[in-house]
Write an enzyme that holds these catalytic residues in place. Structure first.
Site, short mmCIF file in Angstrom:
data_model
loop_
_atom_site.label_atom_id
_atom_site.label_comp_id
_atom_site.label_asym_id
_atom_site.label_seq_id
_atom_site.Cartn_x
_atom_site.Cartn_y
_atom_site.Cartn_z
N LYS A 28 0.86 -1.19 0.00
CA LYS A 28 0.00 0.00 0.00
C LYS A 28 0.89 1.23 0.00
O LYS A 28 2.07 1.16 0.39
CB LYS A 28 -0.90 0.02 1.25
CG LYS A 28 -2.19 0.82 1.06
CD LYS A 28 -3.23 0.07 0.25
CE LYS A 28 -4.52 0.86 0.16
NZ LYS A 28 -5.57 0.13 -0.58
N ASP B 282 -6.93 4.54 -4.82
CA ASP B 282 -7.62 4.40 -3.54
C ASP B 282 -8.29 5.75 -3.29
O ASP B 282 -8.54 6.50 -4.25
CB ASP B 282 -6.62 4.02 -2.42
CG ASP B 282 -7.30 3.54 -1.15
OD1 ASP B 282 -7.50 4.37 -0.24
OD2 ASP B 282 -7.64 2.36 -1.05
#
Length: 448
Positions: free
Chosen positions: A128, A168
């Site tokens: 991430k 995201d």
């Protein structure tokens, strides 16, 4: 060392090594609390320090991102990429641009991504990244300059066989385009598979935009079916009004449900006749307005900045906004109003106290690492299409997505029962099933 002592020792070390990172501690605790039955059956994982290693990222990158705003002032943000685990494949996980982003947030998201990606069965590891940059209110030129600066550092750490970022919160098609353009400029290569979430015209996948929201609803549909129920005629609330929320609303309506409320950071809107999706998309994606404008345009709706969305009576709640948005009080409000299922479209939107309330009330609870895996699953499908220079139709891709979500649902229930829990314990099933796939690969690959 017995299993419980081992788990407590790992948790203590995680807290010591990562001080002040509350969300990361929460994510690790939630997973490790489920692993006792699996470690008891597989003592080799204790001897091999699999849990110790899985809690420590393989690589953490943190860097400065300088850029120039439209007034000519130099701004400085922080960039992050945590490459957490590559046992099953290249690191895979989104980039989040939001003021709340810090190293602890990125680590919590990356840790969750390990197990989510494993559950898809798609051969992708967990990672991430992101920045504390806020694209909201910024011009296209400012966003472009920031993305170019961000990628100027990030490009040296990523690649289609190494680490494949996606979007995201705060990173949509616009941002992915600027990031990809700078990557291509720096490397002199059109590596379509280095980023996912691209527009369909130049290497993206049909249904990727819709995938997380659609996948959450597909998972919820499977959960309801275990109780002989469906979305048909159900009242649904969906937190958020971004990408995940929009397409969750779309799919709920397609399945016969009625989404009566949604939210943003300013409050929530209630529309008893069903949220007008086209109006919502126009306000949020084109005009970039606050949700209060919805009630100004549509007189039958009402906007509130008091209480929470979860005060609205519903049969199904789909939290699709951000972490820890449902606490104990929100959970009690939902159960008091007779909610049947709470299914997470966001990452860890329910606190441990809320999950406990749902369990005590017999509410079906779908954790995000299983329920919202459709987004990353479709990113993996995008990678497949890029590798073969192929393009599937929307219907082909949606069919594959639905099949993946059915398989994830079935695996969670099967694993929960196999390891001594109820089939309805999706937390137990998801955590153990995802862990075992990663642990088996780590054990086979040695101490690396």
């Amino acid at each position: 060392m017995d299993v419980s002592t081992h788990i407590e020792a790992v948790l203590a070390e995680v807290r010591r090594r990562n001080p002040g990172e509350a969300e990361f501690h929460q994510a690790v605790t939630e997973v490790l609390d489920s692993l006792g039955p699996a470690l008891a059956r597989h003592p080799e994982y204790v001897r091999g320090a699999i849990v110790d290693r899985i809690c420590e990222p393989e690589r953490q990158v943190m860097f400065r991102v300088p850029w120039v705003d439209d007034e000519g002032a130099v701004r400085v943000n922080r960039g992050f990429r945590v490459e957490f685990n590559s046992a099953l494949g290249p690191y895979k996980g989104g980039l989040r641009f939001h003021p709340s982003v810090n190293l602890g947030i990125v680590k919590f998201l990356g840790f969750e991504q390990i197990f989510k990606n494993a559950l898809t069965g798609m051969g992708i590891g967990g990672g991430k990244g992101g920045s504390d940059f806020d694209p909201r209110g910024r011009s296209d030129g400012e966003v472009m300059r920031f993305c170019q600066s961000f990628m100027t550092e990030l490009y040296r750490h990523i690649g289609e066989n190494t680490d494949v970022p996606a979007g995201d919160i705060g990173v949509g098609g616009r941002e992915i385009g600027y990031l990809f353009g700078q990557y291509k400029r720096l490397t002199n290569r059109f590596d379509a598979g280095v980023l996912t979430g691209k527009p369909v015209a130049w290497g993206g996948s049909h249904a990727r935009t819709e995938a997380t929201g659609y996948g959450t609803v597909f998972f919820a549909e499977e959960m309801l079916a275990t109780r002989g129920k469906s979305f048909d005629g159900r009242r649904v609330v969906v937190s958020g009004s971004g990408n995940v929320a929009l397409y969750a609303i779309e799919k709920v309506h397609a399945l016969g449900g009625t989404v009566v409320a949604c939210s943003d950071s300013s409050g929530y809107v209630v529309d008893e006749g069903g949220v007008d999706l086209e109006l919502l998309k126009e306000l949020k994606e084109i005009r970039r307005e606050r949700l209060s404008v919805y009630a100004e345009v549509k007189q039958s709706a009402r906007f509130s900045d008091r209480g929470t969305l979860y005060d609205v009576p519903c049969d199904v709640a789909l939290p699709c906004a951000t972490q820890n948005e449902i606490g104990r009080e929100e959970a009690l409000s939902l159960t008091k109003n007779g909610v049947l299922a709470v299914v997470e479209g966001a990452n860890m939107p329910s606190t441990p106290e809320a999950v406990e309330v749902f369990g005590e009330a017999g509410v079906l609870f779908g954790p995000g690492k299983a329920a919202n895996a459709g987004g990353v699953a479709t990113s993996a499908l995008e990678m497949q299409q890029n590798a073969s220079r192929d393009r599937w139709t929307f219907e082909q891709t949606e069919t594959r997505l639905a099949a993946v979500m059915r398989d994830v649902h079935a695996e969670c229930r099967r694993t929960a029962e196999e390891y001594g829990g109820s089939a309805d314990d999706y937390v137990l099933g998801a955590n153990i099933a995802g862990f075992l796939r990663v642990a088996d690969a780590m054990q086979a690959q040695g101490i690396v």
